[in-house]
Enzyme design. Structure first.
Site, mmCIF file in Angstrom:
data_model
loop_
_atom_site.group_PDB
_atom_site.id
_atom_site.type_symbol
_atom_site.label_atom_id
_atom_site.label_comp_id
_atom_site.label_asym_id
_atom_site.label_seq_id
_atom_site.Cartn_x
_atom_site.Cartn_y
_atom_site.Cartn_z
ATOM 1 N N GLU A 101 0.938 -1.141 -0.013
ATOM 2 C CA GLU A 101 -0.056 0.174 -0.053
ATOM 3 C C GLU A 101 0.949 1.061 -0.135
ATOM 4 O OE1 GLU A 101 -2.575 1.589 -0.454
ATOM 5 O OE2 GLU A 101 -4.358 1.027 0.370
ATOM 6 N N ASP A 102 0.207 2.441 -0.382
ATOM 7 C CA ASP A 102 1.143 3.578 -0.438
ATOM 8 C C ASP A 102 1.001 4.294 0.966
ATOM 9 O OD1 ASP A 102 -1.659 3.856 -1.000
ATOM 10 O OD2 ASP A 102 -1.511 5.737 -2.463
ATOM 11 N N ASP A 105 -4.376 5.953 6.130
ATOM 12 C CA ASP A 105 -4.765 7.031 6.908
ATOM 13 C C ASP A 105 -5.950 6.601 7.723
ATOM 14 O OD1 ASP A 105 -5.285 9.915 6.675
ATOM 15 O OD2 ASP A 105 -7.037 9.641 5.362
ATOM 16 N N PHE A 154 -1.882 16.237 4.162
ATOM 17 C CA PHE A 154 -2.045 15.791 2.719
ATOM 18 C C PHE A 154 -0.899 15.618 1.984
ATOM 19 C CE2 PHE A 154 -3.650 14.783 -1.291
ATOM 20 C CZ PHE A 154 -4.573 13.486 -1.261
ATOM 21 N N ARG A 167 1.698 12.540 -9.305
ATOM 22 C CA ARG A 167 2.379 10.942 -8.761
ATOM 23 C C ARG A 167 3.853 10.827 -9.178
ATOM 24 N NH1 ARG A 167 -2.033 7.954 -7.656
ATOM 25 N NH2 ARG A 167 -3.901 8.092 -8.866
HETATM 26 P P1 IMP Z 1 -7.997 5.134 4.043
HETATM 27 O O1 IMP Z 1 -8.925 4.200 3.748
HETATM 28 O O2 IMP Z 1 -8.446 6.137 4.807
HETATM 29 O O3 IMP Z 1 -6.882 4.216 4.953
HETATM 30 O O4 IMP Z 1 -7.236 5.872 2.857
HETATM 31 C C1 IMP Z 1 -6.169 4.857 2.101
HETATM 32 C C2 IMP Z 1 -6.216 5.715 0.825
HETATM 33 O O5 IMP Z 1 -6.416 7.056 0.771
HETATM 34 C C3 IMP Z 1 -4.701 5.538 0.214
HETATM 35 O O6 IMP Z 1 -4.311 4.534 -0.392
HETATM 36 C C4 IMP Z 1 -4.691 6.850 -0.630
HETATM 37 O O7 IMP Z 1 -4.973 6.394 -1.937
HETATM 38 C C5 IMP Z 1 -5.492 7.781 -0.083
HETATM 39 N N1 IMP Z 1 -4.665 8.852 0.515
HETATM 40 C C6 IMP Z 1 -4.991 8.727 1.998
HETATM 41 N N2 IMP Z 1 -4.057 9.937 2.577
HETATM 42 C C7 IMP Z 1 -3.518 10.459 1.407
HETATM 43 C C8 IMP Z 1 -2.891 11.572 1.416
HETATM 44 O O8 IMP Z 1 -2.198 12.315 2.146
HETATM 45 N N3 IMP Z 1 -2.327 11.854 0.002
HETATM 46 C C9 IMP Z 1 -2.678 11.098 -1.295
HETATM 47 N N4 IMP Z 1 -3.455 10.095 -0.930
HETATM 48 C C10 IMP Z 1 -4.115 9.851 0.300
HETATM 49 MG MG MG Z 2 -5.013 7.400 -4.116
#
Ligand code: IMP
Ligand code: MG
Length: 181
Positions: A101-102, A105, A154, A167
């Site tokens: 995963e990247d 959050d 962010f 990206r």
């Molecule tokens: P979660 O479900 O809230 O944990 O969000 C995960 C996904 O939200 C990641 O795989 C990203 O695609 C996106 N995301 C969350 N925070 C950021 C950020 O700071 N920058 C860019 N994408 C984000």
């Molecule tokens: Mg994304």
């Protein structure tokens, strides 16, 4: 080389630090999967740069596959709603799966994916994420490797986007508020 960008408020993790951390993650992951042949499951699209670097730092034989789930679109807040846009090409039954995963959050995306994949009976399921924002966590997901813990800002670059942009930046930067504010 792209060293900065007018929409970037601050460079949080420079390119050299990213590269060094990915190398050490690759070494740790290789040791953990010694004698095995893991499947690296990349969650599109944000993790592609991380995957490309990480797989070259992993010394055990491995395969890759991709899955796409719905993300924020043009917004910067998670809805908690996850939708599969593209499923895996192959069955993961009996395989040693490593989710790549990247960023974590809220944790909703990974929690959903974990449940979905565990129901398909892999031999093991582990998670590596390049970034984690612990302050934002809403659900607790067991993560095996975290590249960097970052503050609640962010971020963009190294695969991460805002509205499909940025990206290509080789560093992790904080997006200026005027872009989305
Ligand atoms: P979660 O479900 O809230 O944990 O969000 C995960 C996904 O939200 C990641 O795989 C990203 O695609 C996106 N995301 C969350 N925070 C950021 C950020 O700071 N920058 C860019 N994408 C984000
Ligand atoms: Mg994304």
């Amino acid at each position: 080389m792209k060293t900065t960008h007018p929409d970037v408020a601050e460079i949080l993790i420079p390119q050299e630090e990213l590269q060094a951390r990915v190398q050490s993650l690759g070494a740790e992951i290789s040791a953990a999967y010694a004698g095995k042949q893991p499947l690296l499951l990349s969650v599109l699209k944000g993790s592609i740069i991380f995957l490309a670097d990480l797989m070259r730092a992993i010394t055990v034989p491995h395969a890759i596959d991709f899955m796409a789930v719905s993300s924020y679109g043009a917004a910067t807040e998670s809805s908690g709603v996850v939708r599969i846009l593209k499923d895996l090409d192959e069955s993961i039954e009996g395989k040693d799966v490593l989710i790549v995963e990247d960023i974590i959050d809220s944790g909703h995306t990974l929690e959903y994916l974990r449940g979905l994949l565990l129901a398909r009976n892999p031999n093991s399921l582990r998670i590596v994420t390049l970034l984690s924002k612990p302050a934002r966590r809403e659900v607790d997901v067991p993560v095996d490797w975290v590249g960097f813990e970052i503050p609640d800002k962010f971020v963009i670059g190294y695969g991460l986007d805002y509205d499909e942009r940025y990206r290509d930046l080789p560093f992790i930067g904080v997006l200026k508020e005027h872009v989305y504010g």
